[in-house]
Design a protein around this motif. Structure first.
Motif, PDB file in Angstrom:
ATOM      1  N   ASN A  36     -18.047   1.615 -20.252  1.00  0.00           N
ATOM      2  CA  ASN A  36     -18.972   1.219 -21.251  1.00  0.00           C
ATOM      3  C   ASN A  36     -19.749   2.354 -21.766  1.00  0.00           C
ATOM      4  O   ASN A  36     -20.138   3.350 -21.025  1.00  0.00           O
ATOM      5  CB  ASN A  36     -20.195   0.196 -21.078  1.00  0.00           C
ATOM      6  N   SER A  37     -19.785   2.569 -23.132  1.00  0.00           N
ATOM      7  CA  SER A  37     -20.409   3.825 -23.701  1.00  0.00           C
ATOM      8  C   SER A  37     -21.842   3.545 -23.917  1.00  0.00           C
ATOM      9  O   SER A  37     -22.471   4.471 -24.644  1.00  0.00           O
ATOM     10  CB  SER A  37     -19.458   4.128 -24.720  1.00  0.00           C
ATOM     11  N   VAL A  38     -22.500   2.566 -23.561  1.00  0.00           N
ATOM     12  CA  VAL A  38     -23.904   2.419 -23.661  1.00  0.00           C
ATOM     13  C   VAL A  38     -24.306   1.783 -22.351  1.00  0.00           C
ATOM     14  O   VAL A  38     -23.630   1.154 -21.564  1.00  0.00           O
ATOM     15  CB  VAL A  38     -24.178   1.376 -24.883  1.00  0.00           C
ATOM     16  N   PRO A  39     -25.658   2.299 -22.072  1.00  0.00           N
ATOM     17  CA  PRO A  39     -26.263   1.574 -20.650  1.00  0.00           C
ATOM     18  C   PRO A  39     -26.301   0.131 -20.731  1.00  0.00           C
ATOM     19  O   PRO A  39     -26.590  -0.555 -21.710  1.00  0.00           O
ATOM     20  CB  PRO A  39     -27.591   2.461 -20.575  1.00  0.00           C
ATOM     21  N   GLU A  40     -26.313  -0.428 -19.585  1.00  0.00           N
ATOM     22  CA  GLU A  40     -26.503  -2.062 -19.312  1.00  0.00           C
ATOM     23  C   GLU A  40     -27.480  -2.134 -18.307  1.00  0.00           C
ATOM     24  O   GLU A  40     -28.446  -1.344 -17.928  1.00  0.00           O
ATOM     25  CB  GLU A  40     -25.081  -2.571 -18.940  1.00  0.00           C
TER      26      GLU A  40
END
Length: 149
Positions: free
Chosen positions: A66-70
């Motif tokens: 994933n290219s965004v933080p979770e």
């Protein structure tokens, strides 16, 4: 395994179908979704980045992150698999190192997280060898390990 023989390339119209045909060993099947499901998921969640893993000039595996933080304020590795014909050659470790390098280019990355089934000893050895730490985080049946950059 030298990284020279292993490379990762974004999934595209030329390599997606071959990735769908890859299989893990029988004892690993309960630990990972099929590549086809992962590829479909990436079409509905635009922040997921799927890649084909090449060994020399052959597609040997699949990965996605994933290219965004979770959760845990980290960037998550969603999938990493090497076809059963190519396992035991260091391809998974080399590809994971390449993936971590790609993920490190994302904005404000300070930790990478991956979840896996606690009985998946192959995944455990791989992530431990790459400096991932088990801080006791759990998500359903999976444990989550963290690599700080």
């Amino acid at each position: 395994m030298s990284n020279e023989k292993v490379r990762i390339e974004g999934l595209d119209s030329e390599n997606w179908y071959e990735c769908c045909a890859l299989e893990v060993s029988e004892e690993q099947r309960d630990f990972i979704e099929s590549n086809a499901i992962s590829i479909a998921q990436s079409k509905f969640e635009s922040t997921l980045k799927p890649y084909a893993i090449y060994f020399e000039d052959q597609i040997a595996g699949f990965l996605m992150f994933n290219s965004v933080p979770e959760e845990l304020d980290g960037y998550w590795i969603y999938r990493i698999m090497v076809d059963k014909k190519y396992q035991g050659k260091g391809i998974g470790k080399a590809a994971t190192e390449l993936m971590i390098s790609e993920m490190a280019k994302l904005p404000n990355v300070n930790k990478i997280v991956v979840g896996y089934h606690p009985e998946n000893q192959g995944a455990h050895k791989l992530y431990q060898s790459l400096g991932f730490i088990d801080e006791g985080e759990r998500f359903g049946k999976e444990m989550a390990v963290i690599k700080y950059l």
